[in-house]
Design an enzyme around this catalytic site. Structure first.
Site, PDB file in Angstrom:
ATOM      1  N   HIS A 103     -16.561 -21.783   7.547  1.00  0.00           N
ATOM      2  CA  HIS A 103     -16.782 -20.433   8.079  1.00  0.00           C
ATOM      3  C   HIS A 103     -17.690 -19.707   7.094  1.00  0.00           C
ATOM      4  CE1 HIS A 103     -15.752 -16.941  10.621  1.00  0.00           C
ATOM      5  NE2 HIS A 103     -15.987 -16.259   9.501  1.00  0.00           N
ATOM      6  N   CYS A 104     -18.886 -19.346   7.531  1.00  0.00           N
ATOM      7  CA  CYS A 104     -19.901 -18.762   6.657  1.00  0.00           C
ATOM      8  C   CYS A 104     -19.861 -17.245   6.768  1.00  0.00           C
ATOM      9  CB  CYS A 104     -21.286 -19.290   7.021  1.00  0.00           C
ATOM     10  SG  CYS A 104     -22.593 -18.668   5.940  1.00  0.00           S
TER      11      CYS A 104
END
Length: 455
Positions: free
Chosen positions: A123-124
């Site tokens: 998850h960026c």
């Protein structure tokens, strides 16, 4: 991440991208070429703007492309030869207890998105989105264009700086240009170092067809193999460099640098192993004999079913008042529920007062108070206020002296009162006895005098 915070982060990233792109052209290159349009200026800036446009396009795709979803009615086909992943504990197909549905191969549950993501990489926060099956290709291209654009920008600004070495007055930058030259270096060089290192890792993962999570699993498998616990296990999704890249960027190499849709649906992947039933990541053999966890019937029992007698908190008789803690003696409240075996009626005082006695100064117990010795219950045991050791010694000596018949004491006051009884009738002192001496039945030696009274 909160939606507002995510938008703030995206705005910050856009500022980092647009500031060097715009300021380098408007305040550095354009004045250098005399603020006139020319072939040389177009030749220099056209590739730079193309790279910048592709960078922004892929960044936009990373943000707004859905990484993928698992259909509600999806179930693994265990009868086909396409392969499916199983749980290491039970050997059954993987199931997400949070989403309450089966998990396709290489999918993982994201706590930020609150759902399972096919081929989840991570998850960026910089794109405020998960990097999964359908936007992983955009993410790879975004990193590629960040690296290429930054290097092109650095070379372009450095070329402008070297042009001043000719010492031509019209090539010398003004103070305003020098400020933006320094600012562009400050913005671009850290991005090259940080994003460049990050890009190398993801380019290597692309060549191996490995996600970030699977990279951690491969490291764990390598550690088990080094310790001799398992044999070498082949990663089931490594198809070779060419096919690994094609599985993410598409089959046409000419379109690898262009934003395209990732092939596949994210629910099944081609395997490099012959057996369709694979177990990845490999399980530690030491856990094979581990019994499955089972909750006890009562929350007031040990793991083996025995009753836990120590569920009463050590601070159960303490109540906070104005930030401090003190002994609470009014209206006692039991710390145990009524159905606990050790529950007592709150009306019965749990710790009745103990009468003071000298012996209680030297001892304490877990079940009651300790007289004048202050005992504080803590998580690691008991904390007792220090006692004056000199006072303890004097009290001990005095207690030994007071034992009847143990010592015969010299009493000077008694000797002075009977001094007249030792005089003769002639008024002379008796020479046989000195004044103030007391005669006893036996002679007194130094050994009979207590150490505390010896001078």
């Amino acid at each position: 991440m909160h939606p507002i915070l995510g938008r703030i982060v995206i705005g910050f990233v856009l500022f980092l991208i647009l500031f060097p792109i715009l300021t380098s052209q408007i305040f550095i290159i354009w004045p250098w070429y005399g603020r006139e349009l020319s072939v040389d200026l177009i030749t220099l800036l056209f590739p730079f703007n193309v790279l910048a446009g592709m960078l922004l396009w892929n960044y936009y795709s990373c943000i707004f492309t859905d990484p993928g979803r698992v259909p509600d009615a999806w179930k693994p086909d265990t009868q086909s030869g396409e392969g499916y992943e199983v749980k290491r504990l039970t050997g059954n197909p993987r199931f997400c207890r949070t989403c309450e549905r089966y998990k396709p191969p290489r999918s993982h549950h994201c706590r930020q998105c609150n759902r399972c993501i096919p081929r989840m990489d991570h998850h960026c926060p910089w794109v405020n989105n998960c990097i999964g099956h359908f936007n992983y290709g955009h993410f790879i291209r975004f990193l590629f264009y960040v690296d290429v654009t930054c290097w092109y920008h650095l070379a372009m600004v450095t070329y402008r700086v070297f042009a001043t070495a000719g010492r031509r007055y019209y090539d010398e930058p003004t103070g305003f240009e020098l400020i933006f030259i320094v600012l562009n270096y400050v913005f671009v060089i850290p991005v090259i170092l940080v994003v460049g290192t990050f890009s190398i890792y993801h380019f290597y993962s692309l060549l191996r067809n490995t996600t970030t999570i699977e990279g951690w699993e491969k490291d764990k498998a390598a550690m088990l193999r080094r310790h001799g616990k398992i044999e070498e296990v082949k990663f089931p999704y490594n198809l070779g460099v060419r096919r690994n890249i094609a599985s993410v960027l598409g089959n046409n190499p000419l379109l690898w640098c262009c934003p395209t849709v990732t092939p596949g649906d994210g629910l099944k992947y081609q395997l490099s192993v012959a057996d369709g039933h694979h177990n990845w990541p490999p399980r530690d053999p030491a856990l094979d004999n581990q019994q499955p966890f089972k909750l006890p019937d009562s929350p007031w029992t040990y793991e083996n079913g025995g009753i836990n007698p120590n569920l009463r908190p050590s601070s159960g008789t303490l109540r906070p008042v104005n930030g401090s803690r003190h002994k609470y003696t009014q209206d006692p409240v039991s710390a145990l529920p009524p159905y606990h075996p050790d529950y007592k009626d709150p009306g019965v005082e749990a710790y009745p007062p103990r009468p003071y006695s000298p012996d209680s100064d030297l001892e304490y117990s877990e079940e009651g108070y300790s007289g004048s010795v202050r005992v504080r219950r803590g998580s690691e045991g008991y904390e007792v206020r220090p006692i004056n050791r000199e006072q303890m010694f004097q009290e001990y000596v005095q207690s030994q002296i007071d034992v009847a018949g143990r010592y015969q004491m010299y009493d000077p006051e008694h000797a002075l009162e009977g001094e007249d009884d030792f005089e003769d009738e002639d008024g002379e002192e008796n020479g046989d006895f000195e004044a103030g001496e007391v005669v006893h039945d036996r002679a007194m030696s130094d050994d009979d005098v207590p150490l505390a009274l010896q001078r």
